[in-house]
Design a protein around this motif. Structure first.
Motif, PDB file in Angstrom:
ATOM      1  N   ALA A 113       3.971 -17.172  14.353  1.00 35.23           N
ATOM      2  CA  ALA A 113       2.770 -17.958  14.626  1.00 35.23           C
ATOM      3  C   ALA A 113       3.144 -19.429  14.728  1.00 35.23           C
ATOM      4  CB  ALA A 113       1.729 -17.754  13.528  1.00 35.23           C
ATOM      5  N   ILE A 114       2.653 -20.071  15.778  1.00 37.30           N
ATOM      6  CA  ILE A 114       2.943 -21.485  16.019  1.00 37.30           C
ATOM      7  C   ILE A 114       1.623 -22.239  16.166  1.00 37.30           C
ATOM      8  CG2 ILE A 114       5.101 -20.855  17.173  1.00 37.30           C
ATOM      9  CD1 ILE A 114       3.766 -21.601  19.836  1.00 37.30           C
ATOM     10  N   PRO A 115       1.645 -23.561  16.035  1.00 35.44           N
ATOM     11  CA  PRO A 115       0.405 -24.319  16.211  1.00 35.44           C
ATOM     12  C   PRO A 115      -0.196 -24.130  17.601  1.00 35.44           C
ATOM     13  CG  PRO A 115       2.053 -25.670  15.117  1.00 35.44           C
ATOM     14  CD  PRO A 115       2.758 -24.432  15.584  1.00 35.44           C
ATOM     15  N   GLU A 116      -1.506 -24.267  17.675  1.00 36.18           N
ATOM     16  CA  GLU A 116      -2.231 -24.074  18.929  1.00 36.18           C
ATOM     17  C   GLU A 116      -1.777 -25.064  20.000  1.00 36.18           C
ATOM     18  OE1 GLU A 116      -6.839 -22.875  19.839  1.00 36.18           O
ATOM     19  OE2 GLU A 116      -6.449 -24.510  18.425  1.00 36.18           O
ATOM     20  N   LEU A 117      -1.511 -26.277  19.572  1.00 28.65           N
ATOM     21  CA  LEU A 117      -0.908 -27.295  20.435  1.00 28.65           C
ATOM     22  C   LEU A 117       0.405 -27.676  19.785  1.00 28.65           C
ATOM     23  CD1 LEU A 117      -4.064 -29.440  21.191  1.00 28.65           C
ATOM     24  CD2 LEU A 117      -2.676 -28.269  22.919  1.00 28.65           C
ATOM     25  N   ALA A 118       1.513 -27.492  20.494  1.00 30.15           N
ATOM     26  CA  ALA A 118       2.786 -27.571  19.788  1.00 30.15           C
ATOM     27  C   ALA A 118       3.945 -28.002  20.666  1.00 30.15           C
ATOM     28  CB  ALA A 118       3.116 -26.210  19.177  1.00 30.15           C
ATOM     29  N   PRO A 137      -4.785 -21.892  15.427  1.00 30.52           N
ATOM     30  CA  PRO A 137      -5.072 -23.039  14.556  1.00 30.52           C
ATOM     31  C   PRO A 137      -4.695 -22.701  13.118  1.00 30.52           C
ATOM     32  CG  PRO A 137      -7.103 -21.888  15.140  1.00 30.52           C
ATOM     33  CD  PRO A 137      -6.007 -21.270  15.951  1.00 30.52           C
ATOM     34  N   PRO A 138      -4.498 -23.711  12.259  1.00 31.60           N
ATOM     35  CA  PRO A 138      -4.111 -23.467  10.861  1.00 31.60           C
ATOM     36  C   PRO A 138      -5.318 -23.046  10.023  1.00 31.60           C
ATOM     37  CG  PRO A 138      -4.339 -25.813  11.218  1.00 31.60           C
ATOM     38  CD  PRO A 138      -4.571 -25.158  12.562  1.00 31.60           C
ATOM     39  N   ASP A 139      -5.896 -21.925  10.393  1.00 38.07           N
ATOM     40  CA  ASP A 139      -7.126 -21.428   9.776  1.00 38.07           C
ATOM     41  C   ASP A 139      -6.849 -20.075   9.139  1.00 38.07           C
ATOM     42  OD1 ASP A 139      -9.648 -19.437  10.584  1.00 38.07           O
ATOM     43  OD2 ASP A 139     -10.266 -21.347   9.685  1.00 38.07           O
ATOM     44  N   LEU A 150       6.630 -15.174  10.286  1.00 36.87           N
ATOM     45  CA  LEU A 150       6.989 -16.589  10.153  1.00 36.87           C
ATOM     46  C   LEU A 150       5.827 -17.425  10.660  1.00 36.87           C
ATOM     47  CD1 LEU A 150       8.988 -18.988   9.772  1.00 36.87           C
ATOM     48  CD2 LEU A 150       9.873 -18.467  12.066  1.00 36.87           C
ATOM     49  N   LEU A 151       5.414 -18.386   9.855  1.00 36.13           N
ATOM     50  CA  LEU A 151       4.331 -19.285  10.229  1.00 36.13           C
ATOM     51  C   LEU A 151       4.862 -20.713  10.301  1.00 36.13           C
ATOM     52  CD1 LEU A 151       1.393 -20.166  10.689  1.00 36.13           C
ATOM     53  CD2 LEU A 151       1.082 -20.143   8.194  1.00 36.13           C
ATOM     54  N   TRP A 152       4.754 -21.312  11.488  1.00 42.99           N
ATOM     55  CA  TRP A 152       5.152 -22.698  11.678  1.00 42.99           C
ATOM     56  C   TRP A 152       3.941 -23.611  11.517  1.00 42.99           C
ATOM     57  CZ3 TRP A 152       9.821 -24.630  11.686  1.00 42.99           C
ATOM     58  CH2 TRP A 152      10.904 -23.865  12.136  1.00 42.99           C
ATOM     59  N   LEU A 153       4.110 -24.663  10.736  1.00 43.16           N
ATOM     60  CA  LEU A 153       3.153 -25.759  10.679  1.00 43.16           C
ATOM     61  C   LEU A 153       3.839 -27.010  11.213  1.00 43.16           C
ATOM     62  CD1 LEU A 153       1.735 -25.258   7.055  1.00 43.16           C
ATOM     63  CD2 LEU A 153       0.832 -24.307   9.201  1.00 43.16           C
ATOM     64  N   ASN A 154       3.043 -27.956  11.679  1.00 44.39           N
ATOM     65  CA  ASN A 154       3.601 -29.238  12.149  1.00 44.39           C
ATOM     66  C   ASN A 154       2.635 -30.339  11.732  1.00 44.39           C
ATOM     67  OD1 ASN A 154       4.147 -30.807  15.392  1.00 44.39           O
ATOM     68  ND2 ASN A 154       5.177 -31.191  13.466  1.00 44.39           N
ATOM     69  N   THR A 155       3.043 -31.102  10.726  1.00 43.01           N
ATOM     70  CA  THR A 155       2.168 -32.153  10.206  1.00 43.01           C
ATOM     71  C   THR A 155       2.972 -33.384   9.845  1.00 43.01           C
ATOM     72  OG1 THR A 155       0.489 -32.672   8.512  1.00 43.01           O
ATOM     73  CG2 THR A 155       2.231 -31.140   7.857  1.00 43.01           C
ATOM     74  N   GLY A 333      -0.861 -32.696  28.958  1.00 42.69           N
ATOM     75  CA  GLY A 333      -1.141 -32.016  27.698  1.00 42.69           C
ATOM     76  C   GLY A 333      -1.005 -30.510  27.752  1.00 42.69           C
ATOM     77  N   GLY A 334      -1.205 -29.903  28.929  1.00 46.01           N
ATOM     78  CA  GLY A 334      -1.103 -28.454  29.028  1.00 46.01           C
ATOM     79  C   GLY A 334       0.275 -27.916  28.722  1.00 46.01           C
ATOM     80  N   PHE A 335       1.296 -28.767  28.790  1.00 47.92           N
ATOM     81  CA  PHE A 335       2.663 -28.367  28.434  1.00 47.92           C
ATOM     82  C   PHE A 335       2.736 -27.925  26.978  1.00 47.92           C
ATOM     83  CE2 PHE A 335       6.944 -29.844  26.921  1.00 47.92           C
ATOM     84  CZ  PHE A 335       7.722 -28.938  27.629  1.00 47.92           C
ATOM     85  N   TYR A 336       1.847 -28.444  26.144  1.00 48.80           N
ATOM     86  CA  TYR A 336       1.884 -28.179  24.702  1.00 48.80           C
ATOM     87  C   TYR A 336       0.934 -27.057  24.275  1.00 48.80           C
ATOM     88  CZ  TYR A 336       4.313 -32.548  25.053  1.00 48.80           C
ATOM     89  OH  TYR A 336       5.220 -33.505  25.421  1.00 48.80           O
ATOM     90  N   GLY A 337       0.194 -26.520  25.216  1.00 50.78           N
ATOM     91  CA  GLY A 337      -0.729 -25.429  24.918  1.00 50.78           C
ATOM     92  C   GLY A 337      -1.917 -25.477  25.854  1.00 50.78           C
TER      93      GLY A 337
END
Length: 367
Positions: A113-118, A137-139, A150-155, A333-337
């Motif tokens: 799992a990766i962030p929705e926009l990443a 999303p991180p929900d 595996l869960l990726w977060l980016n903060t 922006g679409g490159f990221y999701g």
């Protein structure tokens, strides 16, 4: 492990827009990439020169001095109690992100799992290992329905600059531990916040209860110390997980160069250059935000990191082409999701003069 025809590199993605901007007849202002342009601190370059005579191999996990310096840095920032055995040096953070699913032994039956926009390297690494990938999303509700390995977060996040709160991180950590899921938080922009209290890390005791099981934090000196060319980063957290991972990393030769590690000790020990950089980026952020909002753009999140995430209320393709005709290069922006397809990402790695000029060109084009 597979080979994909997808473009994973933003520089490759931007080649056509760069050509268009260069044909505009205007001086090119490159806000498309997030590579630092400010000088590396002198204390770092001096230490690199002093440590240059290094004929042998460095330890695969990293020299003890740099791992200890990292632990002291984390303690200053969040009151975190790490030991040097809880830390692994990496060849920048990107190689760790790209190789982690493979080194974990994940395969086509596993979900990442990766962030929705990443940043695309999360998906690229999963693809190389043959894993399935889902952007979410991180929900907790959304995550519970998919149960990733595996869960990726980016903060703070790239491209949005959004920081996860202590409440969000605490909920995710508790949820992952109950299910035996590994959470890896990419925090390479965590010190590029406005001057003041640091952003919350997954290493924060208020988030993890003083325990690191199931958790890994990823940090880098590329942005916080203008050391992108040095290729040095760190993974810290779950000691059992990292010890197992490090055996594979050693065998694959993923070892940061010794002189670079010595220079990193100096960078980690010095906060003054970071505080100056925070102020510098805060000024740049304010100038660019003002220029965008003056012509009716909406800026979303963008409170931290190296970027402004904004929309002109049209497709990312139209906005990025329109700016290229003004000699301004930005990332669609679409490159990221898919949810970013009406946004563009604008980098703050430019001079104040150039950022003022961006606003002036946009305003003139509206008149």
């Amino acid at each position: 492990m597979g080979v994909s025809s997808r473009t994973w590199s933003v520089s490759e993605l931007l080649s056509g827009l760069r050509d268009r901007a260069e044909r505009s007849g205007r001086r090119l202002i490159d806000l498309g990439q997030g590579a630092p342009v400010d000088p590396t601190p002198e204390l770092v370059t001096a230490e690199l020169a002093a440590a240059a005579d290094w004929p042998g191999y460095p330890p695969a996990q990293g020299i003890e001095e740099v791992r200890t310096a990292y632990c002291r840095w984390a303690a200053r920032r969040w009151g975190t109690h790490l030991s040097a055995t809880d830390v692994v040096t990496t060849v920048g953070s990107k190689e760790f992100i790209a190789t982690l699913p493979w080194l974990m032994g994940l395969s086509r039956s596993d979900l990442v799992a990766i962030p929705e926009l990443a940043y695309p390297t999360y998906a690229a690494g999963a693809h190389l290992a043959g894993c399935r990938v889902v952007a979410t999303p991180p929900d907790i509700g959304a995550l519970d329905a998919i149960r990733p390995r595996l869960l990726w977060l980016n903060t703070p996040g790239n491209p949005t600059g959004e920081s996860l709160t202590a409440v969000q991180l605490t909920e995710i950590v508790a949820w992952a531990r109950e299910r035996g899921i590994t959470v890896v938080s990419d925090e390479c922009y965590i010190e590029l916040t406005p001057p003041g209290p640091p952003a919350t890390s997954i290493l924060s005791p208020e988030v993890n209860g003083g325990r690191f099981d199931n958790l890994v934090a990823v940090h880098s000196l590329s942005k916080r110390s203008n050391m992108a060319g040095y290729r040095i980063g760190f993974a810290s957290g779950d000691p059992k997980f990292l010890a197992q991972l490090q055996q594979s990393r050693r065998d694959a030769g993923l070892i940061a160069a010794g002189p670079i590690q010595r220079a990193a000790v100096k960078a980690l020990a010095d906060d003054d250059h970071v505080f100056r950089l925070q102020q510098q980026y805060a000024e740049r952020r304010a100038v660019l935000r003002t220029g965008l909002t003056a012509v009716g753009w909406q800026v979303q999140h963008s409170e931290a990191g190296l970027f402004i995430w904004a929309t002109a209320g049209e497709s990312d393709a139209k906005t990025s082409a329109r700016l290229a005709d003004l000699g301004i290069l930005v990332a669609p922006g679409g490159f990221y999701g898919s949810t970013g397809d009406q946004h563009v990402r604008l980098s703050l790695t430019a001079s104040l003069t150039d950022l003022v000029e961006v606003g002036a060109r946009l305003l003139a084009a509206e008149q």
